[in-house]
Design a protein around this motif. Structure first.
Motif, PDB file in Angstrom:
ATOM      1  N   VAL A 149       0.887  -1.257  -0.065  1.00  0.00           N
ATOM      2  CA  VAL A 149      -0.099  -0.149   0.039  1.00  0.00           C
ATOM      3  C   VAL A 149       0.600   1.229  -0.017  1.00  0.00           C
ATOM      4  CG1 VAL A 149      -1.931   1.239   1.188  1.00  0.00           C
ATOM      5  CG2 VAL A 149      -1.681  -1.240   1.257  1.00  0.00           C
ATOM      6  N   ALA A 150       0.463   2.194  -0.904  1.00  0.00           N
ATOM      7  CA  ALA A 150       1.300   3.503  -1.179  1.00  0.00           C
ATOM      8  C   ALA A 150       0.704   4.603  -0.225  1.00  0.00           C
ATOM      9  CB  ALA A 150       1.332   3.953  -2.595  1.00  0.00           C
ATOM     10  N   PRO A 151       1.344   5.370   0.144  1.00  0.00           N
ATOM     11  CA  PRO A 151       0.847   6.530   1.083  1.00  0.00           C
ATOM     12  C   PRO A 151      -0.081   7.336   0.235  1.00  0.00           C
ATOM     13  CG  PRO A 151       3.083   7.024   0.543  1.00  0.00           C
ATOM     14  CD  PRO A 151       2.943   5.505   0.087  1.00  0.00           C
ATOM     15  N   GLN A 152      -1.406   7.871   0.927  1.00  0.00           N
ATOM     16  CA  GLN A 152      -2.425   8.675   0.480  1.00  0.00           C
ATOM     17  C   GLN A 152      -1.322   9.986   0.082  1.00  0.00           C
ATOM     18  OE1 GLN A 152      -5.739   8.888   2.629  1.00  0.00           O
ATOM     19  NE2 GLN A 152      -6.826   8.055   0.899  1.00  0.00           N
ATOM     20  N   LEU A 153      -0.850  10.491   1.372  1.00  0.00           N
ATOM     21  CA  LEU A 153      -0.038  11.723   1.276  1.00  0.00           C
ATOM     22  C   LEU A 153       1.209  11.485   2.044  1.00  0.00           C
ATOM     23  CD1 LEU A 153      -3.292  13.734   2.420  1.00  0.00           C
ATOM     24  CD2 LEU A 153      -2.490  14.173   0.513  1.00  0.00           C
ATOM     25  N   GLU A 154       2.142  12.317   1.740  1.00  0.00           N
ATOM     26  CA  GLU A 154       3.338  12.552   2.374  1.00  0.00           C
ATOM     27  C   GLU A 154       3.641  14.007   2.564  1.00  0.00           C
ATOM     28  OE1 GLU A 154       6.270   9.266   0.499  1.00  0.00           O
ATOM     29  OE2 GLU A 154       5.607  10.967  -0.856  1.00  0.00           O
ATOM     30  N   TYR A 155       3.781  14.250   4.029  1.00  0.00           N
ATOM     31  CA  TYR A 155       3.874  15.705   4.707  1.00  0.00           C
ATOM     32  C   TYR A 155       5.384  15.766   4.813  1.00  0.00           C
ATOM     33  CZ  TYR A 155      -1.278  15.144   5.439  1.00  0.00           C
ATOM     34  OH  TYR A 155      -2.459  15.005   5.516  1.00  0.00           O
ATOM     35  N   THR A 193      -0.068  -9.687   6.381  1.00  0.00           N
ATOM     36  CA  THR A 193      -0.894  -9.454   5.289  1.00  0.00           C
ATOM     37  C   THR A 193      -0.741  -8.164   4.503  1.00  0.00           C
ATOM     38  OG1 THR A 193      -2.599  -8.399   6.641  1.00  0.00           O
ATOM     39  CG2 THR A 193      -2.717 -10.634   6.590  1.00  0.00           C
ATOM     40  N   THR A 194      -0.284  -7.206   5.118  1.00  0.00           N
ATOM     41  CA  THR A 194      -0.196  -6.004   4.132  1.00  0.00           C
ATOM     42  C   THR A 194       1.042  -5.386   4.516  1.00  0.00           C
ATOM     43  OG1 THR A 194      -2.569  -5.875   4.388  1.00  0.00           O
ATOM     44  CG2 THR A 194      -1.316  -3.660   3.911  1.00  0.00           C
ATOM     45  N   GLU A 195       1.738  -4.429   3.878  1.00  0.00           N
ATOM     46  CA  GLU A 195       3.119  -3.786   3.963  1.00  0.00           C
ATOM     47  C   GLU A 195       2.889  -2.353   2.920  1.00  0.00           C
ATOM     48  OE1 GLU A 195       7.860  -4.017   3.624  1.00  0.00           O
ATOM     49  OE2 GLU A 195       6.619  -5.633   3.538  1.00  0.00           O
ATOM     50  N   LEU A 196       3.235  -1.408   4.102  1.00  0.00           N
ATOM     51  CA  LEU A 196       2.998  -0.042   3.707  1.00  0.00           C
ATOM     52  C   LEU A 196       4.586   0.305   3.280  1.00  0.00           C
ATOM     53  CD1 LEU A 196       1.457   1.434   7.070  1.00  0.00           C
ATOM     54  CD2 LEU A 196       0.306   0.324   4.980  1.00  0.00           C
ATOM     55  N   THR A 197       4.420   1.050   2.006  1.00  0.00           N
ATOM     56  CA  THR A 197       5.689   1.431   1.305  1.00  0.00           C
ATOM     57  C   THR A 197       5.817   2.890   1.237  1.00  0.00           C
ATOM     58  OG1 THR A 197       4.655   1.652  -0.766  1.00  0.00           O
ATOM     59  CG2 THR A 197       4.923  -0.508  -0.263  1.00  0.00           C
ATOM     60  N   GLY A 198       6.990   3.189   0.804  1.00  0.00           N
ATOM     61  CA  GLY A 198       7.367   4.822   0.536  1.00  0.00           C
ATOM     62  C   GLY A 198       8.683   5.113   1.283  1.00  0.00           C
ATOM     63  N   ALA A 199       9.032   4.334   2.514  1.00  0.00           N
ATOM     64  CA  ALA A 199      10.115   4.823   3.365  1.00  0.00           C
ATOM     65  C   ALA A 199      11.405   4.351   2.674  1.00  0.00           C
ATOM     66  CB  ALA A 199       9.878   4.407   4.702  1.00  0.00           C
ATOM     67  N   ASN A 216      -7.777   4.342  13.314  1.00  0.00           N
ATOM     68  CA  ASN A 216      -8.856   3.396  12.648  1.00  0.00           C
ATOM     69  C   ASN A 216      -9.191   3.744  11.498  1.00  0.00           C
ATOM     70  OD1 ASN A 216      -9.066   1.808  15.284  1.00  0.00           O
ATOM     71  ND2 ASN A 216     -10.243   3.510  16.313  1.00  0.00           N
ATOM     72  N   THR A 217      -9.091   4.896  10.866  1.00  0.00           N
ATOM     73  CA  THR A 217      -9.386   5.164   9.380  1.00  0.00           C
ATOM     74  C   THR A 217      -8.110   5.195   8.770  1.00  0.00           C
ATOM     75  OG1 THR A 217      -9.530   7.406   9.669  1.00  0.00           O
ATOM     76  CG2 THR A 217     -11.506   6.142   9.976  1.00  0.00           C
ATOM     77  N   HIS A 218      -6.968   5.851   9.406  1.00  0.00           N
ATOM     78  CA  HIS A 218      -5.729   5.925   8.573  1.00  0.00           C
ATOM     79  C   HIS A 218      -4.450   5.837   9.642  1.00  0.00           C
ATOM     80  CE1 HIS A 218      -8.501   8.768   6.361  1.00  0.00           C
ATOM     81  NE2 HIS A 218      -7.698   8.337   5.495  1.00  0.00           N
ATOM     82  N   VAL A 219      -3.551   5.190   8.825  1.00  0.00           N
ATOM     83  CA  VAL A 219      -2.140   5.004   9.540  1.00  0.00           C
ATOM     84  C   VAL A 219      -1.354   6.162   9.204  1.00  0.00           C
ATOM     85  CG1 VAL A 219      -0.308   3.271   9.854  1.00  0.00           C
ATOM     86  CG2 VAL A 219      -2.747   2.595   9.207  1.00  0.00           C
ATOM     87  N   TYR A 220      -0.506   6.566  10.197  1.00  0.00           N
ATOM     88  CA  TYR A 220       0.534   7.422  10.200  1.00  0.00           C
ATOM     89  C   TYR A 220       1.919   6.800  10.391  1.00  0.00           C
ATOM     90  CZ  TYR A 220      -3.434  10.420   9.880  1.00  0.00           C
ATOM     91  OH  TYR A 220      -4.865  11.044   9.738  1.00  0.00           O
ATOM     92  N   THR A 221       2.891   7.303   9.754  1.00  0.00           N
ATOM     93  CA  THR A 221       4.098   6.754   9.950  1.00  0.00           C
ATOM     94  C   THR A 221       5.184   7.989  10.070  1.00  0.00           C
ATOM     95  OG1 THR A 221       5.056   6.512   7.620  1.00  0.00           O
ATOM     96  CG2 THR A 221       4.006   4.556   8.972  1.00  0.00           C
ATOM     97  N   GLY A 222       6.239   7.950  11.096  1.00  0.00           N
ATOM     98  CA  GLY A 222       7.259   8.905  11.243  1.00  0.00           C
ATOM     99  C   GLY A 222       8.613   8.438  10.897  1.00  0.00           C
ATOM    100  N   CYS A 223       9.346   8.871  10.099  1.00  0.00           N
ATOM    101  CA  CYS A 223      10.462   8.389   9.518  1.00  0.00           C
ATOM    102  C   CYS A 223      11.871   9.197   9.547  1.00  0.00           C
ATOM    103  CB  CYS A 223      10.209   8.194   7.803  1.00  0.00           C
ATOM    104  SG  CYS A 223      11.467   7.150   6.935  1.00  0.00           S
ATOM    105  N   ARG A 224      12.962   8.362   9.460  1.00  0.00           N
ATOM    106  CA  ARG A 224      14.228   9.093   9.553  1.00  0.00           C
ATOM    107  C   ARG A 224      14.309   9.872   8.268  1.00  0.00           C
ATOM    108  NH1 ARG A 224      19.429   5.097   9.160  1.00  0.00           N
ATOM    109  NH2 ARG A 224      18.631   4.999   7.181  1.00  0.00           N
ATOM    110  N   ASP A 225      13.832   9.818   7.197  1.00  0.00           N
ATOM    111  CA  ASP A 225      13.897  10.922   6.218  1.00  0.00           C
ATOM    112  C   ASP A 225      13.055  12.126   6.258  1.00  0.00           C
ATOM    113  OD1 ASP A 225      11.423  10.180   5.601  1.00  0.00           O
ATOM    114  OD2 ASP A 225      11.647   9.147   3.561  1.00  0.00           O
ATOM    115  N   GLY A 226      12.320  12.413   7.449  1.00  0.00           N
ATOM    116  CA  GLY A 226      11.864  13.757   7.953  1.00  0.00           C
ATOM    117  C   GLY A 226      10.318  13.611   7.341  1.00  0.00           C
ATOM    118  N   GLN A 227       9.931  12.567   6.755  1.00  0.00           N
ATOM    119  CA  GLN A 227       8.494  12.476   6.224  1.00  0.00           C
ATOM    120  C   GLN A 227       7.654  12.109   7.241  1.00  0.00           C
ATOM    121  OE1 GLN A 227       7.523  13.686   3.255  1.00  0.00           O
ATOM    122  NE2 GLN A 227       9.394  13.469   1.801  1.00  0.00           N
ATOM    123  N   VAL A 228       6.324  12.561   7.135  1.00  0.00           N
ATOM    124  CA  VAL A 228       5.230  11.746   7.831  1.00  0.00           C
ATOM    125  C   VAL A 228       4.308  11.286   6.831  1.00  0.00           C
ATOM    126  CG1 VAL A 228       2.966  12.125   9.314  1.00  0.00           C
ATOM    127  CG2 VAL A 228       5.035  13.360   9.895  1.00  0.00           C
TER     128      VAL A 228
END
Length: 399
Positions: free
Chosen positions: A85-91, A359-365, A377-389
């Protein structure tokens, strides 16, 4: 026998698939067998705007949308499927892209709070990533930030050994709580937040009265740095003991709760939160970075050397299940429905269901550390070393 997919390159970088003819690599491994490597190749975009992708070797691309791709691997033992699954948005504007996002939390009401490796703490809108407040006052890195259940108050702690309580509406610090002798690594908010817990590099967990900014109790002799803590209500048949002394009337709703802590020395420990009794102390494969109580009977912990251990709280001597999806560190958990998300140090972030299957992997990082994963419950958010949410849709993930 369960298998696992390795990193899938830069699938959906910037919310698009690869250019026509470009490739990403994919690997698959089962226990005690060599890793199988393959490629996924982009064959352009259909007239409906959907990427067309083909796989090499025994990898078959079953289904592709603008934000998801389902891949099946078939060998002589069975078939294994993983949804990417790709991110809907990258902040990228919340924090400086050269600084890691080290902690993160969100509310169902549309607010997020996050900290970076420069010690900056920010409140922002989850719908668009617009920063609303800079929470200024910590000296050094902020290792943990969480919303109180009200959704308008934030708790943070970090290298300066201070706990701070903030108004998300005004950005003002409402309380500054001190008492630890080393950095604060994790926190728990108990019920509505009259009491909180904090774990520290000083080897203790402290129970605090927020209103009076005082320590009600210190859990000591934990065996070194306490990296993480969690609480939950266990099965009534699990004996938490009885309080040895009468607790203060400032201690609220701690009865019947289990405190779970993970240590740098490599153990997962359980305590009666109100009784102060140590219920168990289980050695793990390595330093425990994160822990979470999943249900009245189950908990999970993750180690620096990549092990995920699911515990049966009724029989703590034998792990219910052990998973090793990565050679890198397990950095955080977030519960969702009957399973949990896992973030790691190799850039993978995946969902483990109630059967302990991934079952599912979140991509983009790519290969950057994902320090924190949270779910509203409706969205998942990740905080990453590359500075992106990064923000993902649970419905697109099929979760």
């Amino acid at each position: 026998m369960p298998g696992k997919y390795q990193h899938i390159g830069n699938f959906h970088r910037d919310n698009r698939f690869l250019e026509n003819g470009e490739k990403v690599w994919i690997s698959f491994k089962t226990l005690n067998n060599p890793m199988i490597h393959g490629e996924l190749r982009s064959d352009g975009v259909s007239s409906q705007g959907i990427p067309m992708v083909t796989g090499s070797e025994s990898f078959h691309v079953q289904h592709v949308t603008k934000n998801t791709m389902t891949v099946k691997y078939k060998d002589g033992i069975g078939e294994y499927t993983r949804k990417f699954v790709a991110p809907q948005l990258e902040y990228s504007a919340i924090h400086n892209s050269r600084k890691s996002v080290t902690s993160l939390d969100v509310t169902p009401g549309g607010l997020g709070v996050s900290a970076d490796s420069e010690g900056k703490l920010k409140v922002w809108e989850t719908s668009n990533g617009i920063v609303r407040r800079d929470l200024q006052g910590h000296l050094g890195d902020v290792y943990t930030c969480k919303f109180f259940p009200s959704g308008v108050v934030v708790l943070s702690g970090g290298a300066d050994m201070q706990l701070k309580v903030w108004s998300a509406e005004t950005g003002q610090c409402a309380a500054n709580i001190t008492g630890h002798k080393a950095a604060i690594l994790d926190t728990v908010i108990i019920e509505r937040g009259r009491n909180i817990l904090s774990s520290s590099k000083d080897g203790t967990v402290k129970l605090w009265d927020v209103g009076q900014k005082s320590c009600l109790y210190t859990y000591e002799e934990c065996g070194g740095n306490v990296n993480c803590c969690s609480i939950g209500i266990p099965n009534k048949n699990i004996d938490l003991g009885q309080p040895e002394t009468i607790t203060s009337d400032r201690e609220v709703q701690t009865e019947g709760k289990l405190l779970l802590i993970g240590t740098e020395a490599g153990s997962i420990q359980g305590y009666g939160l109100q009784t102060r009794r140590k219920v168990f102390d289980l050695p793990c494969h390595g330093a425990v970075n994160c822990c979470c109580i999943l249900s009245e009977n189950a908990a999970v912990c993750g180690t620096q050397d990549g092990y995920i251990t699911v515990l049966d709280l009724r029989n703590i001597r034998v792990p219910l299940k052990e998973l090793k999806e990565t050679r890198s560190a397990i950095l955080s958990f977030s519960t969702h429905n009957n399973g949990f998300f896992v973030s790691t140090g190799d850039g993978s972030c995946f969902f483990v269901n109630e059967l302990c299957n991934t079952t599912t992997e979140l991509t983009g990082a790519d290969c950057d550390h994902i320090y924190k994963v949270v779910c509203d419950n409706t969205h998942v958010y990740t905080g990453c070393r590359d500075g992106q949410v990064r923000k993902y849709s649970c419905s697109q993930a099929g979760l």
